[in-house]
Design an enzyme around this catalytic site. Structure first.
Site, PDB file in Angstrom:
ATOM      1  N   THR A  30       0.857  -1.185   0.000  1.00 24.80           N
ATOM      2  CA  THR A  30       0.000   0.000   0.000  1.00 24.80           C
ATOM      3  C   THR A  30       0.889   1.231   0.000  1.00 24.80           C
ATOM      4  O   THR A  30       1.563   1.516   0.988  1.00 24.80           O
ATOM      5  CB  THR A  30      -0.932   0.019   1.230  1.00 24.80           C
TER       6      THR A  30
ATOM      7  N   LYS B 137      -0.613   5.567   8.597  1.00 26.12           N
ATOM      8  CA  LYS B 137       0.146   5.861   7.371  1.00 26.12           C
ATOM      9  C   LYS B 137      -0.786   5.963   6.176  1.00 26.12           C
ATOM     10  O   LYS B 137      -0.657   6.879   5.348  1.00 26.12           O
ATOM     11  CB  LYS B 137       1.199   4.774   7.150  1.00 26.12           C
TER      12      LYS B 137
ATOM     13  N   LYS C 170      -6.968   1.843  -3.146  1.00 24.17           N
ATOM     14  CA  LYS C 170      -6.643   1.283  -1.834  1.00 24.17           C
ATOM     15  C   LYS C 170      -6.629   2.370  -0.767  1.00 24.17           C
ATOM     16  O   LYS C 170      -7.095   2.158   0.364  1.00 24.17           O
ATOM     17  CB  LYS C 170      -5.279   0.583  -1.893  1.00 24.17           C
TER      18      LYS C 170
END
Length: 361
Positions: free
Chosen positions: A164, A307, A239
């Site tokens: 990711t 994050k 995502k």
């Protein structure tokens, strides 16, 4: 982890910070001295205009019917990478693994995987190399850094990044892979530890269509569905949007659990009510019972959720899209990190709310 065991930084100061930074990185010049021979060639099918179509693992398209016969590399054996590589091994794939901490490779080596000492060596000896890294910096370093996978790539090879990362990182890695004459596919996954173990991940892919078709049998081993989203960057963007929603949902769910308890309700009953109503989501019924007990077994580390929120906020800023709810959730996860909860499951964000409530009592 009970909140009484946590240190208490100044919550108000922490929550007042709204600074968000996009990750920036640099790929060093890639040596052209090492050009390995490809082990196989990709099919010469023309690119199709197909986008935003889902294929399940039981799909009848021809690509999912064929078994992948090449050698597969896997870089990064953390909480997600290890079970994914294991499923490839169990399916009979010829797998070469690498991880910064070699000891994490040992269980897979004992089950038949081979080991290489660098990402470059893995890529040089594999037809397709998967990478599952923790963040954009790691993804760039493993791909483009010293002895990185890019240096082992060449015509006839493919690189599938299931990490990711932000859109810029995915595009940067793509450019360096293309410069070696190889193919690139971004394929971040929706799903955490248990879906990875069970081969029930959802792949959000974008990039070279011929590579997508070639590795579809591998994606079907690892996941329950796969989306092809077109050009590089679309997978990363999808995502980040998904995880932005998830992080905000968990923060709101945490507020609901604490409020129900504060007004004298049984939070366990709240979890059951929510799980049977219109707002039911597997995440609530899966995480809720443990949250009520202040237990947070790690399936998706809190530091990774924060994050992803940070990267999603950067993506929103790049297109001038207001995301105030996600921004508020991000600050809450930052507070939770300050309590030492980075490696706990992201549901431990509830502890930041507990602490804030105690500070204002």
């Amino acid at each position: 982890m009970p909140s009484t065991l946590l240190a208490k930084p100044n919550i108000n100061n922490l929550l007042s910070s709204t600074a968000m930074a996009l990750c920036s990185a640099f790929c060093p010049r890639i040596s052209t001295n090492f050009r390995p021979k490809p082990f196989s060639s990709f099919p010469s099918k023309p690119l199709l205009s197909l986008s935003f179509k889902v294929f399940s693992s039981q799909a009848t398209d021809a690509s999912s019917q064929d078994k992948f016969s090449g050698r597969v590399g896997f870089l990064g054996l953390g909480i997600m990478g290890s079970p994914m590589a294991l499923n490839l091994i169990k399916a009979g794939c010829d797998v070469i693994v690498w991880n910064r901490t070699k000891s994490k490779c040992d269980p897979l080596i004992s089950l038949g995987a081979k080991y290489s000492s660098s990402p470059e060596e893995v890529a040089a000896n594999c037809d397709v190399t998967f990478a599952m890294l923790a963040d954009p910096e790691s993804a760039i370093d493993v791909a483009c850094g010293k002895n990185g996978a890019v240096s082992g790539m060449g015509p006839g090879k493919g690189y599938v990044d299931v990490s990711t990362v932000d859109v810029a990182t995915s595009k940067l890695i793509n450019e360096h892979i293309k410069a070696r004459g190889a193919l690139f596919l971004e394929a971040p996954v929706s799903g955490s530890k248990k879906p990875a173990e069970d081969g029930q991940l959802i792949f959000l892919t974008a990039g070279k269509k011929s590579l997508y078709e070639l590795v579809s049998p591998l994606l079907d081993i690892l996941g329950k569905s796969r989306f092809y989203l077109g050009k590089v960057g679309n997978g990363a963007a999808m995502k980040l949007v998904v995880n932005m929603i998830m992080g905000s949902m968990m923060a709101s769910f945490s507020e609901g659990i604490l409020l129900s308890k504060k007004v004298g309700l049984d939070p366990s009953v709240l979890v059951e009510v929510v799980s049977q109503g219109a707002i039911s989501a597997p995440m609530y019924s899966l995480k809720g019972p443990s949250m009520v007990k202040s237990q947070y077994p790690t399936a998706f580390p809190l530091k990774h959720q924060q994050k992803d929120l940070r990267l999603a906020l950067g993506l929103a800023e790049s297109v001038s899209q207001s995301t105030p709810i996600a921004a508020a959730a991000n600050e809450l996860y930052k507070v939770a990190k300050s309590y030492g909860l980075s490696d706990e499951d992201f549901s431990a964000v509830i502890e930041a709310l507990k602490a804030k409530s105690q500070d204002t009592a």
